[in-house]
Design a protein around this motif. Structure first.
Motif: not given
Length: 456
Positions: A387-405
């Motif tokens: 399982a995964m919890a995101a939205y820890g440190d929101l400093g970086p905001m969105y983190i996409g995949t390399e292919d998404a940019y």
């Protein structure tokens, strides 16, 4: 993977204990929240979590009904809760559920705005400090009053007609439409659901046949409608309350990797749809609860790992330009960007952590992570429940995949404060935490599976 366990005294070498905390963190009417001032309270907000104690130093898991904690604001939570629990900050995971009509906490940004003589919005600094202190007091009590647990149970279920991918891709591999949390046009609601993780995971702790605590994880932006400045825990919070009453223990809910996942396909933004979405999520949570088969747990089944990750800042962030913009107009959004860039330039690393419970792994990650990271993590260890919890440190905001940019879209063009090559260090950290060195799965592999409109 670095083991940051610290020896501590325990009642028994095999003893596992759980303490719970549940604190009302609702701001006052008139207080600043993410996009204005609170004009009313639709639903109270809470900070819920557990203190998990075994043979090593305590572990604290906390979920807060705020839109985000970023930079020094995130650090403040972890440091204060660690002090309260008698542990180290790296054994504390604090996440937000990310509801948008709630406060946004970033000490660095607050300081920058105040230094320019401007009024802080997004959060009242006094309310922020007082809230962290009240939650810390509850954590201290939870650690002191922790009770033994004998079993842990894990259940999963599909949530139907809630999540959809917000990025609709055309035949040229570009984003044709961003389907936000609500979608007013039927044409785009009728478009494919797209790439999501439909599974909600529920982890529960038991003393023999009595439930003591429960944690849930689901990847979907938590907005039904917003911008009317009515404080709300929105549909995940409503579902959480419904299920808590049904199972007899407060459910602690975490938002998964939902940076590019919303309810847009199933939500036209009408107020009437909020309880509909809440009921659908609650139904999935109940099915996951009914899927649970508790098995014995001892301290030997509990592990905690940390990987520190340096994420490269986006090239569009230029310190002198941001400082000039901030001096001209002391805006909280500009201050957040400058705060993040300053931390990156100082070599700051974000902790990514993982709780192990027998055959279950829970990864705690920063930012508005694309769902591909969550799907990839599960594929790295198909032999485990991940399982995964995101939205820890929101400093970086969105983190996409390399292919998404290269595909563009709001998330990577406007919302992301990291470079496209952030995928590699973050993926390596997740792989190490999951002991998945043999796996070659990457989040970009998953991006390649996204549905194109022309193929739908």
């Amino acid at each position: 993977m670095e083991d940051v366990s610290t020896p501590r005294e325990s009642t028994s070498a095999d003893d596992v204990r759980i303490g719970r905390f549940d604190v009302d963190v609702t701001p006052e009417i008139g207080d600043p929240i993410a996009y204005g001032e609170a004009t009313g309270i639709d639903d109270p907000l809470c900070a819920r979590g557990i203190v998990l104690i075994g043979r090593d130093a305590p572990i604290v898991l906390a979920s807060v009904d705020w839109i985000g904690n970023g930079n020094a604001g995130y650090d403040a939570w972890r440091e204060r809760l660690a002090d309260a629990a008698g542990t180290s900050p790296e054994r504390v995971a604090v996440h937000t559920v990310h509801q948008h009509q709630t406060p946004w906490f970033d000490y660095d940004a607050i300081g920058m705005v105040l230094a320019h003589g401007a009024r802080v919005y997004r959060i009242d600094p006094s309310y922020a400090r007082e809230t962290v202190e009240r939650v810390a007091a509850a954590v201290e009590t939870a650690a002191t009053e922790a009770e033994p647990v004998t079993h842990v149970g894990v259940g999963t279920a599909a949530v139907e007609n809630v999540a959809s991918n917000r990025q609709l891709i055309d035949g040229d591999d570009r984003i044709a439409r961003v389907r936000f949390s609500s979608e007013s046009e039927a044409e785009w609601r009728d478009a494919p659901e797209g790439l999501i993780d439909p599974t909600v995971s529920l982890v529960s702790f038991w003393r023999e046949d009595t439930p003591v605590a429960a944690l849930s994880y689901y990847a979907c932006h938590p907005q039904s409608y917003y911008r009317d400045e009515q404080v709300t825990c929105d549909f995940p919070g409503i579902a959480r309350g419904t299920v808590s009453d049904e199972i007899g223990v407060p459910l602690v809910h975490f938002c998964g990797a939902a940076g590019n996942v919303t309810a847009g396909k199933y939500n036209d933004g009408s107020p009437e749809n909020r309880p509909v979405l809440a009921r659908r999520l609650a139904d999935g949570l109940v099915r996951a609860w009914n899927d649970v088969t508790p098995v014995p747990v001892t301290a030997a089944d509990v592990s905690w790992g940390v990987e520190r990750v340096g994420l490269p800042p986006a090239a569009k962030l230029v310190a002198d330009e941001l400082a000039s913009d901030l001096a001209e107009e002391p805006d909280y959004r500009t201050a957040r960007k400058l705060a993040w860039l300053s931390r990156c330039e100082c070599g700051h690393e974000i902790p990514v952590t993982c709780l192990g419970l027998g055959d279950t792994r829970i990864v705690h990650a920063p930012g508005e992570l694309f769902v591909e990271y969550q799907i990839a993590a599960k594929r790295m260890r198909p032999d485990l429940t991940v399982a995964m919890a995101a939205y820890g440190d929101l400093g970086p905001m969105y983190i996409g995949t390399e292919d998404a940019y290269p595909m563009g879209g709001y998330e990577v063009d406007t919302g992301s404060l990291v470079a496209s090559d952030a995928e590699a260090p973050l993926t390596n950290a997740i792989r190490d935490l999951l002991d998945a060195s043999d796996s070659t799965v990457t989040p970009s592999d998953v991006t390649a599976e996204k549905v194109r409109l022309e193929d739908a």
